[in-house]
Scaffold this motif. Sequence first.
Motif, short mmCIF file in Angstrom:
data_model
loop_
_atom_site.label_atom_id
_atom_site.label_comp_id
_atom_site.label_asym_id
_atom_site.label_seq_id
_atom_site.Cartn_x
_atom_site.Cartn_y
_atom_site.Cartn_z
N ILE A 426 0.85 -1.19 0.00
CA ILE A 426 0.00 0.00 0.00
C ILE A 426 0.89 1.24 0.00
O ILE A 426 1.83 1.35 0.80
CB ILE A 426 -0.94 0.04 1.23
N PHE A 427 0.56 2.18 -0.88
CA PHE A 427 1.31 3.43 -1.02
C PHE A 427 0.34 4.58 -0.81
O PHE A 427 -0.77 4.57 -1.36
CB PHE A 427 1.95 3.49 -2.41
N VAL A 428 0.75 5.57 -0.02
CA VAL A 428 -0.15 6.66 0.37
C VAL A 428 0.50 8.01 0.07
O VAL A 428 1.71 8.19 0.29
CB VAL A 428 -0.50 6.55 1.88
N ARG A 429 -0.31 8.93 -0.45
CA ARG A 429 0.19 10.28 -0.74
C ARG A 429 0.74 10.90 0.54
O ARG A 429 0.12 10.80 1.60
CB ARG A 429 -0.95 11.12 -1.34
N ASP A 430 1.86 11.59 0.42
CA ASP A 430 2.59 12.03 1.61
C ASP A 430 1.76 12.91 2.54
O ASP A 430 1.89 12.82 3.76
CB ASP A 430 3.86 12.77 1.19
N ASP A 431 0.87 13.77 1.98
CA ASP A 431 0.12 14.68 2.84
C ASP A 431 -0.97 13.97 3.64
O ASP A 431 -1.59 14.58 4.51
CB ASP A 431 -0.50 15.82 2.01
N LEU A 432 -1.22 12.69 3.36
CA LEU A 432 -2.23 11.92 4.09
C LEU A 432 -1.61 11.04 5.17
O LEU A 432 -2.32 10.36 5.91
CB LEU A 432 -3.04 11.06 3.13
N GLY A 433 -0.30 11.01 5.22
CA GLY A 433 0.35 10.08 6.12
C GLY A 433 1.28 10.77 7.09
O GLY A 433 1.23 11.98 7.22
N PRO A 434 2.14 10.00 7.76
CA PRO A 434 2.30 8.55 7.54
C PRO A 434 1.14 7.74 8.12
O PRO A 434 0.53 8.14 9.11
CB PRO A 434 3.60 8.23 8.29
N ILE A 435 0.84 6.62 7.44
CA ILE A 435 -0.17 5.68 7.93
C ILE A 435 0.53 4.33 8.11
O ILE A 435 1.14 3.83 7.17
CB ILE A 435 -1.35 5.55 6.94
#
Length: 602
Positions: A426-435
Amino acid sequence: MPSARRLALLALAAATLAGPAWAAPHNLIIFVADGLRSGIVTPETAPALAELRDTGVDLRNSHSVFPTVTTVNASVLATGRAVGQTGDFGNNLYVGEKLPAPYGVAVAGLEENTVLGLMNDRFGGDYLGHRSLLQAARAKGYATASIGKLGPVAIQDVTARDGKGTLIIDDATGWSEDALPLPDDLIAEIKAAKLPVKAPDRGLNAWGGAYNMPGVQVANVDQQAWFAAVATQVLLPRFKAKGAPFAMVFWSRDPDGTQHAQGDSLNTLTPGINGPTSMAAIRNASNDLAALRKALQDLGLEADTDIVVVADHGFSTLSRQSKTSFAARHTYPDVVPGYLPQGFLAIDLAEGLKLPLMDAAGLPIEVDKGFYPKKGALIGADPAKPQIAVAMNGGSDLIYLPQGADPTLAQRIVSLLVAEDYTGGIFVRDDLGPIPGTAPFSAVGLTGDARTPHPAIVVSFASSHEGCDKPELCAVLVSDADQQQGQGTHGSASRQDTHNFMAAIGPDFRAHWVDPAPVANADIPVTLASVLGFDLGPGPFAGRILREALKNGADPSAATRTTTPSPPAANGFVTVLQRQSYDGAQYLDAGGAPGKVIGPTQ
Ligand SMILES: [Zn+2]
């Protein structure tokens, strides 16, 4: 003490060694064998491909760019930029407002010339927003052409749509719909060569079968023979007659199209994409390359022409199996009972979040009546304002949050995904993370100045292997696609999909040489622009100049290999990045959870 006259002579000798200033500029052919795995090419399976690799530069530490699908890598091969810069995040993209009629959907499929035109209209006249190699070649006075598979061919010069710049010849050429115009004198030359002016359709190669019926058992020979004939009998002689240098992209749909649709392995995982039909497709691509090289020889162009052979991505055998998916527990009229339908990820998210599920046009999807979304889905109460959009891309899915950055919603989505057996990474856009459980977009080239909507989450599906002792060559991948179990797919961050075939030969490259350094599709245009003197515009670029592969090039240094695990999710799920770095460029070998990803084997 040397005299002034002797110094002048020495200077002249040095200039001659460096190459005379009046030397003709070199020509260029980029031959793309769509979906060709690095390790499948041998003198037996693909004689012309193996011969070029073994006598030129063998770029065996090669990399497709994630998501490992065609138009993503077409955009990277065109521009040398990261995916986060070209905005071509998938073959299928969420585009916000619905496309106009006759499409009427919020998800654009980019393997169509009409859709590419709509993308340009919507995103600043050029949806990629960066100069391509063929555009730069044209600016330098080169004659340019792009010929072969519909979609990636036009992406090589995506604003050339009037027949006056780069010649675009693809599946649609000569047809009433989706064709881009060609100049009258070229059409006359095609007729004079006694070739049809209309591209043949794929015939028996086109139909992929059904859940209870095997797919194709022939390669895409007839259609590609026409592309090869037009290239060898019309384009190359035309370029030679003009006396100007040329740059041509030849995009062979095989082996990709045939590996997707082959009927060698219906509902079984072996032989998968290693059966006789896939092998015929690999040989078909090899034969087309042989025809191009023969024509260069016959026309006396070989010594002045660089040839780069590259695959956009690798390949996997498709699995439709999941023990955890809600979607797989329903029945659908055209899906084997118990198997995943296309759209399973969107179905599972809608169920997990207790939100309504819609297709990409905003119409409700009733899963318990046997319906499932295809290519794209919207999730939320209001079709005009979906909370989530999903664009399906085979071995990976793009998840968008159309109402804006919402870290809480992103976390809820991730918490559902980490519990599914089909989730590989799973890869997440930086402004939504870190998750926890996820790796950031910035680590895999998905950040940048893209003009198209940026996804929030990209999911790479789980891989395993079956039927041979080389995991990369018999990898099995869960896929959100319309093919059957046992047919072919790709798109993941597993090594079988990132390990594409790459090689180069010609006056600017070393001969009989194996390059140990990591290379990727983004490096190709950057290297060629440097060698041929093209201007790709201001940086940054994702690619590097492959200095070690060039004639008289520097000795290669060692790449740095890193393994970076994400913080674990509550259930222990981690996305581990296996990367190499070299001369300032980053290469993703694989990304995903241990046991659910095929990692590098060299
Ligand atoms: Zn494909």
